[in-house]
Design a protein around this motif. Structure first.
Motif, PDB file in Angstrom:
ATOM      1  N   SER A  45       0.813  -1.217   0.000  1.00  0.00           N
ATOM      2  CA  SER A  45       0.000   0.000   0.000  1.00  0.00           C
ATOM      3  C   SER A  45       0.850   1.271   0.000  1.00  0.00           C
ATOM      4  N   GLY A  46       2.076   1.185  -0.526  1.00  0.00           N
ATOM      5  CA  GLY A  46       2.897   2.381  -0.585  1.00  0.00           C
ATOM      6  C   GLY A  46       4.326   2.083  -0.961  1.00  0.00           C
ATOM      7  N   ASP A  96      -4.157   9.536   0.315  1.00  0.00           N
ATOM      8  CA  ASP A  96      -2.835   8.936   0.412  1.00  0.00           C
ATOM      9  C   ASP A  96      -1.934   9.968   1.071  1.00  0.00           C
ATOM     10  N   ARG A 112       1.997   6.358   1.459  1.00  0.00           N
ATOM     11  CA  ARG A 112       1.171   5.216   1.870  1.00  0.00           C
ATOM     12  C   ARG A 112      -0.304   5.586   1.833  1.00  0.00           C
ATOM     13  N   ASP A 119      -2.844  -0.294  -2.687  1.00  0.00           N
ATOM     14  CA  ASP A 119      -3.123   0.971  -3.366  1.00  0.00           C
ATOM     15  C   ASP A 119      -3.072   0.812  -4.887  1.00  0.00           C
ATOM     16  N   ASN A 123       0.600   4.953  -5.316  1.00  0.00           N
ATOM     17  CA  ASN A 123       1.640   5.720  -4.624  1.00  0.00           C
ATOM     18  C   ASN A 123       2.983   5.595  -5.332  1.00  0.00           C
TER      19      ASN A 123
END
Length: 138
Positions: A45-46, A96, A112, A119, A123
């Motif tokens: 997620s990042g 984000d 993130r 995500d 990102n």
């Protein structure tokens, strides 16, 4: 009739969920935290990026970030040596968070998501694009 009530209940819950995503406050105490690490890393997620930029890297990065669509400063400043930005997705408004900190000639950037497990690479794409512009001179 019962199916119709269930349908409307689901619609109301979806609208409330989207409203929460768009209106939930962003707590600087939670998101404005210095990134740690000495090497680039991709997460589900990042991303973390560590870039040698010279002592003015944060200033140049900030000039790019503040002009990005749907991006605003959550906390910090170039003068503080650390800035956290919030960028919202275009359609759904998912936030984000990107924190950039200057450490001598090194710029550490942590981007993130707040919601969800993944995500979908958003990102990484955004930060690598910003860094591409940074390295190209603006």
């Amino acid at each position: 009739m019962r199916r119709m009530n269930l349908f409307w209940l689901l619609v109301v819950l979806a609208v409330l969920g989207l409203g929460y995503v768009r209106l939930a406050p962003s707590d600087p105490a939670r998101w404005h935290v210095a990134p740690a690490g000495d090497a680039d890393k991709d997460f589900q997620s990042g991303v973390l990026r560590v870039v040698e930029t010279g002592p003015d890297g944060l200033e140049r990065f900030d000039a790019i970030a503040i002009h990005a669509p749907r991006t605003r400063v959550l906390a910090g400043s170039v003068e503080d040596g650390m800035v956290t930005y919030v960028t919202r997705t275009k359609v759904m408004g998912f936030p984000d968070y990107t924190t950039a900190v200057q450490d001598g000639g090194t710029l550490r950037i942590l981007a993130r998501s707040r919601f969800g497990r993944s995500d979908l690479g958003v990102n990484k794409q955004r930060i690598d694009g910003w860094l591409g512009r940074l390295q190209a001179g603006g």
